[in-house]
Every structure is written in C-alpha cells, then in structure tokens.
Scaffold this motif. Structure first.
Motif, mmCIF file in Angstrom:
data_model
loop_
_atom_site.group_PDB
_atom_site.id
_atom_site.type_symbol
_atom_site.label_atom_id
_atom_site.label_comp_id
_atom_site.label_asym_id
_atom_site.label_seq_id
_atom_site.Cartn_x
_atom_site.Cartn_y
_atom_site.Cartn_z
ATOM 1 N N ALA A 53 0.830 -1.203 0.000
ATOM 2 C CA ALA A 53 0.000 0.000 0.000
ATOM 3 C C ALA A 53 0.864 1.252 0.000
ATOM 4 C CB ALA A 53 -0.924 -0.014 1.212
ATOM 5 N N ALA A 54 1.881 1.229 0.848
ATOM 6 C CA ALA A 54 2.763 2.391 0.907
ATOM 7 C C ALA A 54 3.514 2.577 -0.410
ATOM 8 C CB ALA A 54 3.746 2.217 2.058
ATOM 9 N N PHE A 55 3.867 1.442 -1.028
ATOM 10 C CA PHE A 55 4.598 1.513 -2.306
ATOM 11 C C PHE A 55 3.723 2.142 -3.398
ATOM 12 C CE2 PHE A 55 6.125 -0.316 -6.311
ATOM 13 C CZ PHE A 55 7.460 0.056 -6.255
ATOM 14 N N GLU A 56 2.469 1.644 -3.459
ATOM 15 C CA GLU A 56 1.574 2.187 -4.492
ATOM 16 C C GLU A 56 1.289 3.672 -4.248
ATOM 17 O OE1 GLU A 56 -1.876 -0.286 -4.490
ATOM 18 O OE2 GLU A 56 -0.956 -1.806 -5.778
ATOM 19 N N GLN A 57 1.115 4.049 -2.943
ATOM 20 C CA GLN A 57 0.858 5.448 -2.642
ATOM 21 C C GLN A 57 2.062 6.315 -3.024
ATOM 22 O OE1 GLN A 57 -0.088 6.193 1.464
ATOM 23 N NE2 GLN A 57 -0.507 8.384 1.110
ATOM 24 N N ALA A 58 3.288 5.808 -2.761
ATOM 25 C CA ALA A 58 4.499 6.560 -3.089
ATOM 26 C C ALA A 58 4.674 6.705 -4.597
ATOM 27 C CB ALA A 58 5.717 5.878 -2.484
ATOM 28 N N THR B 264 6.725 -8.283 -7.711
ATOM 29 C CA THR B 264 5.408 -7.659 -7.750
ATOM 30 C C THR B 264 5.541 -6.139 -7.823
ATOM 31 O OG1 THR B 264 4.510 -9.486 -6.467
ATOM 32 C CG2 THR B 264 3.194 -7.470 -6.585
ATOM 33 N N ALA B 265 6.486 -5.611 -7.031
ATOM 34 C CA ALA B 265 6.737 -4.169 -7.082
ATOM 35 C C ALA B 265 7.208 -3.729 -8.469
ATOM 36 C CB ALA B 265 7.770 -3.796 -6.022
#
Length: 897
Positions: A61-66, A89-90
């Motif tokens: 979630a934090a990755f997608e938000q960033a 996945t990232a």
C-alpha cells in the motif's frame, strides 16, 4: 512498518548538480524492510556524489501510494520482503504505472532463473548487498539512460511534428515531390499531389515503382528512359515528357531531380520535383500556331500586292500556306456553275491524288467533305472539321485523309460581291488546330484573297492584332523587332550575314508644320507604298514611328551590296513628286546601314548602330552611311569603279582578246574564245575578275555582253574578208542575258550587224545558268541553234545537272572545267571523272573540250581518253586581235607542235 523518514543527500547542491549534470534532486523510492539496508543505500548514493530525496516503504500500500504521490525518478527494491509482497510484484506495479522509471534490485544472492525473469519483466540492474560500492555507478547509469531515452523520445516527437508539418507543406504543393532509392530501385517518398497530377494514388508507385514509366506517353518513354540512365553520370535529371491519364487524356510534365551521393561518393538516391506544364505547353503551341498563321497572312498579303495574275496568286497562296503555315495540304477550288462542281485550280503540299478521289460535285448527290464546302459557300462563312479521325462528315474520305497526314481541316468561302465563287481549303497535321484566334486571322486571309480576285483597291488594309502600324499598314517596331530576332537567330545558326537599313524623310517636321499633320500622314502612306513596291518579298520593311522606316535584307548573300539596293530604292521613292492635297512635294531620304554580325550581334545593337549611321548621314549630308567606316570606303571605291565602267561603255574602252582552241587529233585551230578586257585610261588593262562581277550586279553586262557578241561577229567578218579562213568564235553569255525574254532576238541582232555571222558564232553558257530555268533555257537554245548559232556548256561538272535534263538540252559541246583537268594526273579517281565526262559526251553525240590544259602530261592523258579539243596556256594565252591575225596567217591550218 508503512513508511520511514526521508533522507536527503548532504553534498553541496550546486556541486552535485554540476558533477552529475542533474538540475534538481532525484526522488528515489526504496522498497526495503530493513532500515539499516536503506541507510546503507543512502550512504553509497551520497558517496557517489548524487543529490537526492529518498523515501523508504516496506508494504504494498505504501509503495503504491508513493508511486502516485512521491513521483520517483528511480526505484530501489529488495528482492525478498517480509510477507507476500516481493520485489517482482513491485516491479510489475512500477512498469504498469511508471514505465520509464529505472528499477534496480539491491538484494542478497538471487538465483539465475529469477534474475533472468526479473530482466524480462523490466528490471534495470542488480546490485548484491555485499557489493554496495556498485550502487552509485549503477544508479548514475540508469538515470543517464532514462535522460537519454526521454531526450530521444522528445527528439523523436519533435521530428514527428516536423515530419508532419513537412508532409502538410508538401501535400499543399501542386508539384509532385519525390525521392527514389537507386540502391533498392524503389520509391522512397512521394507527396499526395501525384494523385492530382499523375492520376494515380501514391500507393501504386510505392508498390510498383515501374508504374512511373507506364504512365509516360509511348512516344516519349524511350527518350525518358535514356535520360534516366544518363542521369547517373550527369548527376541530375531534367526531362520534359507527356503522361497519359487513366481516361486517356495527355498532360505535359517537367521533371527535375538531383542525385544524392553517400559518404563514399556513390549515387544513393534521387530527390526531385515534377510539375504539370500542360497549360504552358498549350500556350506555346497556341503561340506557335498563331505565328504560323501570321506568316501565312503576311506572305499572302505581300503576294496580293505583288501579283496581278489570278492563277499565279492562287498557286502562290497555296504555296505560302504550306511553306510558312506548315499546313499539310492546301487547295483552292472555283465554282463551275455549268458543270455543277467545284474545280480545283491550285494546290500545294501532300495532295497525292486526294482531290481526284473525293466527290466535288455540288448536285443533290454530294457527300462527304464536299458537304462542308457546300456549307461554307451557302453560309458564306468558314466551316471547320477539327478532328478528321472522328468527324462523321469525313467518314467517306477519312482513310485517305489520315493516310496523308491530315488531322483537321477548314474551308473558307471566296466571295465576290457577297456571292460565293469558290473555296480556300487548309489541312493541318494536328487535330484541333483551328481555334478562335487562328480562325479570325484565316478568315481575314480568305477575305484578302477575295478582294484580290475582284481587283478592288481599297485604302483600308488589315491591321491585325498589335503588330502593324495603323497609318502605313506596315509592320511596326514590335513586329520588326520580333522578325529581326528571328533573322539574328537564323543567321547565327547558319552563319549568314544580313543588313539592317534605317531610313527617314528629310525635313519631315517642316512638312508637318507647313502643310499640317494630315498632309504628313498622307506622305508617310505614300512613302510606305513606294518602298513596298521597290523591295522584294524576302525583305522585311517596317514603320518604326514618326518618319522612321527600317529594312532588313539577306540580299547581301546573293552578291548585292546594300548600296546598290539603296541606289535603286531611294530614287525610286523620291524621284517622282508626292501629291499632298493640291500640292506636289519632293522629298529626300537618308539611310543608315548596319551589318550583322560585324555591326551588332543582337537586334538592339543592330538597330542602335543603324540609327547611329543614319544620324551620321544626316549630319554629313550623304544619302546613306554605313556604320563601319571601312565599309564606307569600300562602297565608295566600288561606286567609283561603277562610274568608271559607265564611262568605259560610253568611251568604248572595252576590247576583245581571243584564246585559241585546238583539235587533239590533228593539231589544228578548232576555234577561238572571245574574252572581254577593259583598257582603263590610267590603270591600263584591268583584270576581268575585278570588273565582270560589277557589270553583272549593276546590269551593265547586258550592254557590254551585247557589244561583245557584236564585236566578235565584226572581227570574224573582217578575218573572212581578209581570206584568213578563221574558225568559229565562242562568246560567253551571262546569266542576266539568258534570263531576259528577248535574249534570242538580242543575239540575232548582234551577230547580224556584221552581215550575217550566225553560222560562225558560238555562245558559251555555264552549267549552273542552265539549271536556273531549265524549261526556258531549252526553248531559247533551240531558237539559237535554229538560226545557226552553236551552244557550248562551259565549266561542265561544277553545277548540278540532272542526266535526264542533259539529254534534252540542245547543245553542241561540253567544256570540262579546268579544276578537273588540273587534278586528273593526281590519281585514278580524278582520272575517272574526266573519263566519265568524255564518255558521256560521246554517248550524247556532243563534242568535248578540255579547259585549262597546261602540261604535256595532261595532253597525253587527254589523248588516251580521246578528248576532241583542248584549250589552255600550253597552246596559247588570250591575245588581242592583231596577234590572232598573225596566228591565223602563220598557222595556215598547220598543226601545232
């Protein structure tokens, strides 16, 4: 944890930006569940001198938000994370949202299969955690690659915009722009104008490069292919040709291209542009057709002024239509009301029996193109068939017409008192020739012929378009300038000379002021008429404005000096007074003369120098003045010689010398040739080559030639009276004498004044003189022979006699020209020529005489060839009467040694 504090590089921003080439701090997103490892990455990046902002995340979630909010310029990720979220996945998420952002894995040992899979899925690079010193260079390289990729895409986008703009510009052009690969032999580019110009879609030419040759007109294709092949050596392609549109219509194309070479200088491609010049070509053709019609109209008008015989006028009109108008055939037919038919009375061009094959009856059974003739006569107006191949009126005669090269035809009625009495018919080689402008001029032409038939003298002459002076009806400055341009071009091409003469009326301004402008205009009209009457058809006469007239003539090439032309023309114009109202005026003309090319190589130069010569003539009071001063001196000398010759005639300064002629077989005197000599009061004996041409050019040869015949007859009578038994005497006759209708009677009179010497006198006529008028010459020579005068052909072999004519000529002997005799010992070829002439003479039962015999070797060869007689310095030079009398006394018919 979801996020971690952001790190910021501590190096000087300016220094880092300068070293790295980065204008602002990089946003680096790091996916790492170990804060220590993230700090290790930050240290390596600082150590590498990078200026950056770093945000660490460890959950999806934090990755997608960033990815959405932080806007990373680069992503660093561990391969394996705590939980189900991992580096691959990232990577997929990054590639789906930020496709161009570099993605670098920083991890422990990774299997080869997983590394390959990561690369396939878009990973930029791998850095092993125990080799962190590689991280800085990897990040720099990744960022640089992104920068280059972005710049490249920006450049490509700019190029695409430029290409789109260029395509838009090229597509708006009416010209066809193209590029052709010489290596691949295919079309590289063509704009959309080809569809409008060539009538084919661009895709046709991309798929089938040879389609370009297919659209070229068959008559032009071979030439264009040759020009295309020659382009490789020339480096350029420039061709004008016709294409055929899908509907069959033809267009003219001007196609130009330049060869582009590769780095090695080899031809790589051709870039070019093709332009539709159909309208320009049509305009050129229209002008060319109009010029042809102008030439016909001008020529026929000149003939009308010059010719007073109707049949001669008809034949001349047909000839002018063919030679000046380039028509294929022309004929004039007159209505025979008794026979109910149109009778052809004159024809010219490629007729080949065509008129005998068509029906020219005007009865109810009239068919075919005679219907058009009847229509023209009934309407009293022209009838046109602009396409013989398709016009139904030509169906019965179409095959015969097309076989003779007729493309279109026009019939013009000839009118007398508003009644049609005949037709003037013209056939042009091209269809569609007779359009509105041509017809306007040709109708006027037919009207002029009609006026000439009726012998109606009207003051008003045709003043067509803008090329003739309304006052004098002569060509004006514009038309004269154009005709002079044509003369200059022809003279330059054929290396010929001609003269331009400018005239003006002396004190014309005073006449205008004294008698009024109307009187001046009347005087100009009368001067123009007299000038036209004094000149020949081949001369160009124009009224340049005010009281200036101009003449262009080629008669200098025919041996006539312009001074003689002016000596005849100026008195002919001004000798008789001009009647202006109730008064009589006498005028004088001044003239300036310029010669092409010595006095001017172009029209402007000739006119300028002729005018300068005219001004000099007016200043000095001379009747005429040459631009070249040395020519003035030569003309003055020649005129002086003319005057002395006229005095010589009056004072009887001419004498006859005689050169003997001997038989080869017996060595006896066979005859004498009388030769004119001039005993000048101061210079003594003058060479014949110096004065004979002047006698002929001035016409004085008529009087001197008659004297020579008479003198020879008197000398022969004196010798006979003295009992010397003289041989026959031959007298040379000039072309001017032979041309005269009264030539035979003149000879009869001359040789009869001594009693009757006709049986003792021969006339010698050159071969070229006979061929000028073969029919007239035959009749005159027969008349001479009938009264006992024998005829010899002098200088035989130098003319162009036809054997068929030679057999018909009433002659007694042939004299072989001295040029053949002098060369006969030079080889078998020269010997064969003399042998052939002797054999021909014997076959025709003519005596043969060799002229210019000067060596014993020539005598030996002529004896072997059975030549009849010889004449030359070896046997005797021309001698005066006293010496000939002595020779006759001494010879007593003894053979020469």
């Amino acid at each position: 944890m979801n996020t971690a504090p952001e790190w910021r590089g501590q190096n000087s921003m300016g220094k880092v930006a300068e070293q790295s080439g980065v204008e602002q701090a990089l946003n680096i997103l790091i996916l790492e569940d170990s804060a220590a490892d993230a700090e290790s990455c930050a240290r390596e990046l600082k150590h590498a001198g990078l200026f950056f902002n770093m945000r660490r995340v460890d959950t999806r979630a934090a990755f997608e938000q960033a990815l959405k909010e932080f806007g990373p310029d680069l992503v660093i990720s561990d391969f394996t994370l705590t939980g189900v979220f991992d580096g691959l996945t990232a990577l997929d998420l990054t590639r789906s949202k930020l496709a161009d952002v570099p993605f670098v894995f920083v991890s422990g040992m990774v299997g080869e299969d997983r590394a390959v899979e990561a690369v396939k899925r878009g990973a930029t690079d791998f850095v092993i955690k125990d080799r962190m010193q590689r991280l800085g260079p990897v990040i720099k390289r990744a960022v640089e690659e992104v920068r280059e990729r972005v710049a490249r895409r920006r450049t490509e986008a700019e190029l695409e915009r430029t290409r789109s703009q260029l395509n838009s510009i090229l597509s708006s052009l009416s010209d066809v722009v193209w590029s052709f690969s010489l290596h691949e032999n295919r079309l590289l580019y063509v704009n959309t104008s080809d569809e409008k110009t060539l009538g084919r879609a661009a895709v046709d030419f991309y798929i089938h490069s040879e389609r370009w040759l297919d659209v070229i007109h068959p008559q032009d294709r071979e030439r264009v292919e040759r020009e295309w092949r020659e382009m490789h050596a020339a480096g350029r392609f420039d061709s004008t040709y016709r294409i055929v549109l899908p509907g069959g219509k033809a267009r003219w194309i001007h196609d130009r291209g330049a060869v582009v070479r590769d780095a090695h200088g080899k031809p790589e491609r051709v870039d070019g542009i093709a332009r539709d010049i159909t309208q320009l070509k049509l305009q050129e053709q229209r002008i060319e057709r109009l010029n042809r019609v102008y030439a016909v109209l001008s020529g026929i008008n000149t003939a009308i002024v010059r010719i007073r015989d109707r049949q001669e006028l008809f034949q001349e009109a047909c000839r002018i239509a063919i030679e000046h108008g380039k028509f294929t055939m022309s004929w004039i037919g007159m209505l025979d009301e008794a026979a109910q038919a149109i009778r052809p009375v004159a024809r010219a061009g490629r007729e080949e029996g065509y008129l005998e094959q068509i029906n020219l009856n005007i009865g109810s059974d009239a068919t075919g193109n005679v219907t058009m003739s009847l229509e023209a006569m009934a309407r009293r107006g022209p009838v046109v068939c602009n396409d013989i191949a398709t016009d139904v009126r030509m169906r019965p005669w179409r095959a015969n017409a097309l076989k003779r090269g007729y493309g279109s035809a026009a019939i013009f009625p000839l009118l007398l008192e508003q009644r049609a009495i005949g037709v003037f018919v013209l056939y042009a080689p091209e269809p569609g020739f007779f359009d509105e402008e041509e017809m306007k001029l040709l109708v006027e032409m037919a009207g002029d012929v009609s006026f000439a038939i009726d012998h109606i003298a009207k003051d008003e002459k045709l003043n067509y378009l803008a090329y003739y002076d309304a006052l004098t009806r002569l060509p004006n400055r514009t038309l004269f300038h154009d005709r002079l341009d044509q003369r200059v071009a022809a003279a330059r091409r054929d290396r010929r000379v001609f003269f331009v003469i400018m005239l003006d009326i002396e004190r014309f301004r005073h006449i205008n002021e004294t008698h009024g402008r109307q009187a001046g205009d009347g005087l100009l009209r009368q001067v123009a008429e007299r000038l036209k009457g004094a000149l020949e058809e081949t001369d160009d006469l124009a009224h340049l404005g005010a009281d200036y007239f101009a003449i262009a003539t080629h008669r200098a090439e025919e041996g006539e000096d312009p001074a003689h032309l002016l000596e005849r023309t100026l008195p002919g114009v001004s000798k008789q007074p001009f009647r202006i109202g109730g008064d009589e005026l006498r005028i004088a003309l001044r003239a300036g003369i310029a010669l092409y090319p010595s006095d001017g190589s172009d029209t402007d130069g000739l006119l300028k120098n002729a005018e300068a010569a005219l001004k000099e003539a007016k200043r000095t009071g001379h009747h005429y003045q040459f631009y070249a001063r040395q020519m003035n001196a030569r003309v003055a000398e020649q005129l002086k010689l003319e005057n002395e010759l006229r005095r010589a005639i009056l004072e009887n300064q001419f004498v006859l010398y005689y050169q003997p002629r001997f038989t080869l077989a017996g060595g006896r005197i066979a005859g004498l040739e009388a030769l004119i000599r001039w005993v000048h009061r101061e210079r003594g004996l003058v060479s014949p080559g110096e004065f004979i041409p002047i006698l002929e050019n001035t016409g004085m040869i008529l009087e001197v030639g008659h004297w020579a015949l008479k003198r020879a007859a008197l000398d022969h009578a004196a010798w006979r009276a003295a009992g010397l038994n003289p041989p026959r005497v031959a007298v040379n006759v000039s072309a001017i004498q032979l041309r005269r209708k009264e030539f035979v009677e003149s000879v009869r009179t001359a040789v009869s004044e001594s009693g009757d010497s006709r049986e003792y006198i021969d006339v010698e006529i050159t071969e070229s003189m006979l061929m000028e008028d073969i029919g007239g010459s035959i009749e005159k020579l027969k008349a001479l022979q009938a009264m006992g005068v024998q005829v010899a052909v002098d200088d035989f072999g130098t003319g162009y006699s036809s054997l068929s004519y030679l057999t018909r000529l009433p002659i007694n002997s042939l004299k072989i020209d001295r040029s053949f005799i002098s060369q006969m010992a030079g080889g078998p070829e020269q010997m064969a020529v003399v042998s052939a002439v002797i054999s021909l003479s014997r076959a025709l039962n003519h005596k043969v005489v060799a002229e210019g015999v000067e060596t014993e070797e020539q005598v030996r060869l002529l004896t072997l060839l059975s030549c009849d007689e010889v004449q030359g310095y070896l046997f005797g030079r021309p001698a005066p009467v006293e010496d000939i009398e002595t020779l006759l006394k001494k010879s007593a018919q003894r053979p020469f040694s």
